[in-house]
Design an enzyme around this catalytic site. Structure first.
Site, PDB file in Angstrom:
ATOM      1  N   ASP A  53       0.858  -1.186   0.000  1.00 16.83           N
ATOM      2  CA  ASP A  53       0.000   0.000   0.000  1.00 16.83           C
ATOM      3  C   ASP A  53       0.896   1.239   0.000  1.00 16.83           C
ATOM      4  O   ASP A  53       1.867   1.318   0.762  1.00 16.83           O
ATOM      5  CB  ASP A  53      -0.893  -0.006   1.245  1.00 16.83           C
ATOM      6  CG  ASP A  53      -1.768   1.222   1.329  1.00 16.83           C
ATOM      7  OD1 ASP A  53      -2.864   1.190   0.767  1.00 16.83           O
ATOM      8  OD2 ASP A  53      -1.340   2.216   1.970  1.00 16.83           O
ATOM      9  N   LEU A  54       0.577   2.215  -0.870  1.00 22.23           N
ATOM     10  CA  LEU A  54       1.350   3.457  -0.919  1.00 22.23           C
ATOM     11  C   LEU A  54       0.891   4.382   0.201  1.00 22.23           C
ATOM     12  O   LEU A  54      -0.290   4.737   0.272  1.00 22.23           O
ATOM     13  CB  LEU A  54       1.171   4.162  -2.267  1.00 22.23           C
ATOM     14  CG  LEU A  54       1.610   3.407  -3.525  1.00 22.23           C
ATOM     15  CD1 LEU A  54       1.469   4.325  -4.742  1.00 22.23           C
ATOM     16  CD2 LEU A  54       3.044   2.923  -3.404  1.00 22.23           C
ATOM     17  N   GLY A  93      -6.788   1.192  -6.784  1.00 27.93           N
ATOM     18  CA  GLY A  93      -6.407   2.254  -5.859  1.00 27.93           C
ATOM     19  C   GLY A  93      -4.891   2.320  -5.723  1.00 27.93           C
ATOM     20  O   GLY A  93      -4.168   2.354  -6.714  1.00 27.93           O
ATOM     21  N   ASP A  94      -4.411   2.335  -4.482  1.00 28.36           N
ATOM     22  CA  ASP A  94      -2.969   2.388  -4.240  1.00 28.36           C
ATOM     23  C   ASP A  94      -2.433   1.048  -3.737  1.00 28.36           C
ATOM     24  O   ASP A  94      -1.407   0.994  -3.061  1.00 28.36           O
ATOM     25  CB  ASP A  94      -2.627   3.499  -3.241  1.00 28.36           C
ATOM     26  CG  ASP A  94      -3.312   3.298  -1.891  1.00 28.36           C
ATOM     27  OD1 ASP A  94      -4.225   2.439  -1.817  1.00 28.36           O
ATOM     28  OD2 ASP A  94      -2.939   3.976  -0.916  1.00 28.36           O
ATOM     29  N   GLU A  95      -3.120  -0.043  -4.083  1.00 24.07           N
ATOM     30  CA  GLU A  95      -2.740  -1.372  -3.591  1.00 24.07           C
ATOM     31  C   GLU A  95      -2.167  -2.239  -4.713  1.00 24.07           C
ATOM     32  O   GLU A  95      -2.718  -2.321  -5.812  1.00 24.07           O
ATOM     33  CB  GLU A  95      -3.941  -2.073  -2.966  1.00 24.07           C
ATOM     34  CG  GLU A  95      -4.449  -1.388  -1.707  1.00 24.07           C
ATOM     35  CD  GLU A  95      -5.664  -2.071  -1.111  1.00 24.07           C
ATOM     36  OE1 GLU A  95      -5.932  -1.841   0.084  1.00 24.07           O
ATOM     37  OE2 GLU A  95      -6.348  -2.827  -1.833  1.00 24.07           O
TER      38      GLU A  95
END
Length: 352
Positions: free
Chosen positions: A124-125, A166-168
């Site tokens: 995750d970011l 998303g950011d994943e």
């Protein structure tokens, strides 16, 4: 049809593939019709054909072979594009969630040698939402594209990477030797990669990654189960210190289960209006009178017990349920203020 492919009746044999030649030989031998898909490469490009070969007999002797050739190039390209849209992320050009789950399932169904495991990394970011909200989706999308390239650059030959949305992101290591610390090495490489800032448009952006790791068969043999446990470990890493990695453990799983149960209790309490406000009087020594009241929320359990806010506010904030609870508190406190006002207690305004 032949001229469409870039050659004439005289030189078509020069472009006939070995596969097509074998089909001709098979039809001549068996005297049975055959159908097959084949590729044809000429100066005009690559074509995808569907070929039907039908033997023609005269007096029980093979006289000729009738060929029906269909150009399936457009259909092939359309099917290939549909497959890509279904299995790849259009933004990062990486495999998507569906592809990742399918790949992980296939990997787990294989037999593995002793001491070699399947390792799932859930990434995750950090701060992505802040950057995306502040600078816009265009910058956020470019950040995801650059992040995907950095992650891809460190994935080993036995690795598979996908963008879950998303950011994943997820990385799957097949036949990883956990005894040599292969997973630790990759996790540290990824964290180092994100120490360097991103230059996007006129912005210098800094983000890091939180990584959760689950290992099969120790943590499970089902793909979705492994992804869930790696996700739990990732959140544990994020809570402890961002830009870290953690392995899934029983304590992490137990903590997440408790948190999930708390969330379910909260949702049920919101739906059934099972909160109550207690008011603590505020007294002015100087004026020698009550100047207000502080509203304190309590959750009423199904068996009538009261739970203080310290037991559920943290989960409410994490899940976003705090917004619904906050609206309820304001509504109830205003109703009570009106009741006090109607009774002449003008100085008893509640403080939330």
């Amino acid at each position: 049809m032949i001229s469409k492919f870039g050659f004439s009746m005289h030189d078509w044999r020069n472009y006939t593939s070995q596969k097509i030649k074998r089909l001709f030989e098979q039809v001549k031998k068996d005297k049975q019709a055959m159908n097959s898909d084949s590729e044809l490469i000429t100066e005009k490009g690559q074509f995808h054909l569907n070929i039907t070969l039908i033997p023609v007999e005269v007096n029980q002797e093979l006289d000729s072979i009738y060929v029906i050739c269909k150009d399936m190039t457009k259909q092939y390209k359309a099917e290939k594009e549909i497959h890509r849209m279904a299995h790849y992320d259009s933004l990062t050009d990486l495999p998507n969630r569906r592809h990742a789950i399918s790949h992980l399932t296939k990997v787990l169904n294989r037999e593995h040698t002793l001491h070699y495991n399947t390792v799932v990394f859930f990434l995750d970011l950090n701060r992505f939402k802040v950057i995306n909200d502040a600078l816009g989706h265009n910058v956020g999308d470019q950040l995801l594209q650059f992040a995907a390239k950095r992650l891809s650059s460190v994935v080993p030959d036995n690795g598979f990477i996908a963008h879950l949305g998303g950011d994943e992101f997820i990385i799957i290591l097949t036949d990883a030797n956990t005894g040599t610390g292969e997973a630790d090495v990759l996790a540290r490489k990824i964290i180092r990669k994100f120490k360097k800032h991103f230059k996007i448009q006129d912005h210098t952006l800094v983000t890091s990654v939180s990584i959760g790791i689950a290992i099969s068969p120790k943590d499970g043999t089902d793909g979705l189960e492994l992804m869930k446990k790696a996700d739990m470990a990732m959140y544990a890493a994020k809570e402890r210190n961002k830009s870290k990695y953690r392995y899934y453990s029983f304590s992490i799983g137990n903590k997440e289960s408790v948190k999930l149960n708390q969330e379910m209790v909260l949702r049920e309490a919101i739906e059934n209006d099972r909160f109550v406000l207690h008011y603590q009087p505020q007294f002015s020594v100087k004026k020698q009178k009550m100047t207000g009241a502080e509203a304190l929320i309590r959750l009423v359990t199904p068996d009538g017990q009261l739970r203080p806010p310290g037991e559920f506010i943290g989960v409410a904030e994490e899940t976003g349920l705090i917004i619904d609870i906050g609206k309820w508190i304001i509504d109830e406190a205003c109703k009570q203020a009106r009741i006090w006002h109607n009774k002449g207690y003008d100085s008893s305004n509640p403080k939330i």
